[in-house]
Design an enzyme around this catalytic site. Structure first.
Site, short mmCIF file in Angstrom:
data_model
loop_
_atom_site.label_atom_id
_atom_site.label_comp_id
_atom_site.label_asym_id
_atom_site.label_seq_id
_atom_site.Cartn_x
_atom_site.Cartn_y
_atom_site.Cartn_z
N GLU A 176 0.89 -1.25 0.07
CA GLU A 176 -0.11 0.02 -0.04
C GLU A 176 0.86 1.16 -0.04
O GLU A 176 1.51 1.44 1.05
CB GLU A 176 -0.81 -0.06 1.13
CG GLU A 176 -2.09 1.11 0.88
CD GLU A 176 -1.80 2.17 1.68
OE1 GLU A 176 -1.47 3.18 0.71
OE2 GLU A 176 -2.06 2.65 2.83
N CYS A 221 -2.81 8.81 3.37
CA CYS A 221 -2.50 8.31 1.99
C CYS A 221 -3.62 8.27 1.10
O CYS A 221 -3.65 8.62 0.00
CB CYS A 221 -2.12 6.69 2.17
SG CYS A 221 -3.10 5.74 3.07
#
Length: 480
Positions: free
Chosen positions: A231, A265
């Site tokens: 990720e 993020c």
């Protein structure tokens, strides 16, 4: 050898931690290997019981954990509590659903293999290495840790060097409810420690961080064909249609882009707004962004090097004709909320992940143009759409792993939904059934129930059998 973790708001030393060597990492993984067998033998019900005990401990001691998060990241206490609450909810979901998701299930054998019983189940991989980030040091790694544990694995956790105390707290709290074996262990240090974990023989690495570090993780894991889950950040866009609730969209843009000082993020970094509502939207965003209190509602930039990146993106946008309607300045580790307009699409503030409290707002003539610009990025993590009539249709056109319609980042708070992206945002999924299966291996099993009239797997098979099989296949599949 040791290193210190510091409070980014004050530079005060928060704690001292060991830099674990490759040999020490290998030893931790060896201990985890033995513990994994014991943990797996507890079975789904036994593991769920221990995870639920951990959930209770996390809940009752959440204020204590929040203090550690606040000390190491500088984020406001309320933000620390929010990520802890979400992590607790995800842990509860993983414990409750692992048995159902991973249990043995029947599959149809088909006509040619009708004499076979076919099943598939998901078994633990063994030992999972988790490399966590500093921006959400509880919520983000727990999306791997809790799901890996629920799937029956042991875990060796390498937290960011900026938040090792949070990692230590999590491991110690787990040990209080699972004292028998080192099922969940900590290793601390810098890049070399992370590389050692990749080479240590773990069965999978789950990494959250920058694309650059993710590529290094993949390259190191490739040496031993260790699978990885990556990720790696994003450059998420928010789309505002002409029929959107402007007040709600503006509030979502400001919170999505500026909360946690933009160090998210799946935070909003780019906004594309229909020309008919552009002026109204910009005015609402400016008013809300000006009201955000630096120091109390958002904290400092945790990683020192990121400050220069953020200010560099702002400076590049202004030099290329952009205007800062709010912010654009700042000193030290605190960056004030910054709203940029008239920024070219090829500027750093639009192309690169800023990871700071900034928003670029761009006027578009249509949602087709908004989709095209939103998708013109190498990232593809999350996204947001505000539209009363077209939200779902627009969401499906975004090249991203997740989308929230008429809200922001809601997908991260729903434990049953998979979390992850495409492109430079990485691959693999945490959370939900998909997240549980990431930390398990599917095993297919067939069992012969009776001898088939046409046996295919033998050298004694006759031409007559071959002819009958060919005729059967023709009848089954030879017609449209």
């Amino acid at each position: 050898m040791t290193f210190e973790s510091l409070n980014p708001a004050t530079d005060e030393v928060v704690g001292t931690h060991q830099v674990h060597s490759a040999a020490e990492v290998d030893a931790a993984v060896a201990r985890a290997r033995a513990a994994a067998g014991w943990w797996a033998e507890l079975g789904p019900a036994g593991r769920a019981d221990r995870l639920n005990q951990w959930k209770v401990a996390l809940t009752r001691r959440s204020a204590e954990l929040a203090a550690v998060v606040q000390a190491e990241t500088g984020k406001p206490r309320a933000d620390a509590m929010l990520e802890i609450i979400l992590a607790i909810d995800h842990t509860a979901w993983a414990a409750r659903n692992a048995a159902r998701v991973l249990r043995r299930k029947r599959r149809s054998p088909g006509l040619l293999m009708a004499n076979q019983a076919a099943t598939v189940e998901y078994l633990p991989l063994g030992v999972i290495g988790v490399v966590g980030p500093w921006n959400y040091p509880v919520f983000t790694p727990m999306g791997s840790i809790a799901y890996a544990l629920a799937a029956g694995n042991a875990v060796v956790f390498k937290p960011s060097e900026y938040t090792p105390g949070v990692g230590q707290w999590l491991v110690d709290s787990f040990a209080s409810v699972v004292p028998e074996q080192p099922v969940f262990q900590l290793v601390t240090g810098f890049g070399e420690t992370g590389a050692a974990l990749c080479r240590s023989g773990v069965d999978k690495i789950a990494f959250t961080g920058s694309p650059g570090t993710g590529k290094k993780i993949m390259a190191t894991c490739a040496e031993t064909l260790t699978p990885v889950l990556i990720e790696a950040g994003g450059k998420d866009a928010l789309l505002v249609d002409a029929d959107a609730d402007i007040a709600a969209a503006a509030d979502a843009a400001v919170w999505g882009g500026i909360s946690n000082a933009g160090q998210t993020c799946v935070g909003v970094e780019r906004v594309y707004v229909h020309t008919r509502v552009y002026d109204e939207f910009v005015a609402a965003v400016v008013a809300k962004a000006r009201a955000v209190e630096v120091g109390s509602q958002i904290g400092p930039i945790t990683m020192p090097a990121q400050v220069d990146i953020i200010r560099g993106h702002i400076a590049d946008a202004l030099a290329r004709g952009g205007r800062a309607l709010v912010g654009g300045e700042g000193s030290g580790r605190f960056v004030e909320p910054t709203v940029l307009v008239d920024v070219p699409e090829d500027s750093l503030a639009v192309r690169e992940e800023t990871f700071g409290p900034t928003l670029t707002i761009t006027k578009v003539e249509s949602m087709d143009e908004a989709i095209a610009k939103a998708n013109d990025t190498r990232y593809g993590l999350g996204g947001t759409v505000f539209s009363r009539s077209n939200g779902t249709a627009l969401a499906r056109r975004l090249r991203s792993g997740m989308v929230s319609v008429n809200s922001v980042i809601s997908f991260a708070g729903i434990p049953s939904l998979p979390f992850g992206g495409v492109g430079d945002s990485g691959f693999g999924r945490i959370h939900g059934p998909e997240g549980l299966r990431e930390f398990a291996r599917p095993q297919a099993v067939t069992r012969q129930r009776f001898r088939a009239p046409l046996v295919l797997t033998t050298f004694a098979r006759s031409k007559k059998v071959d002819d009958r099989v060919a005729k059967l296949v023709s009848l089954l599949h030879g017609r449209r």
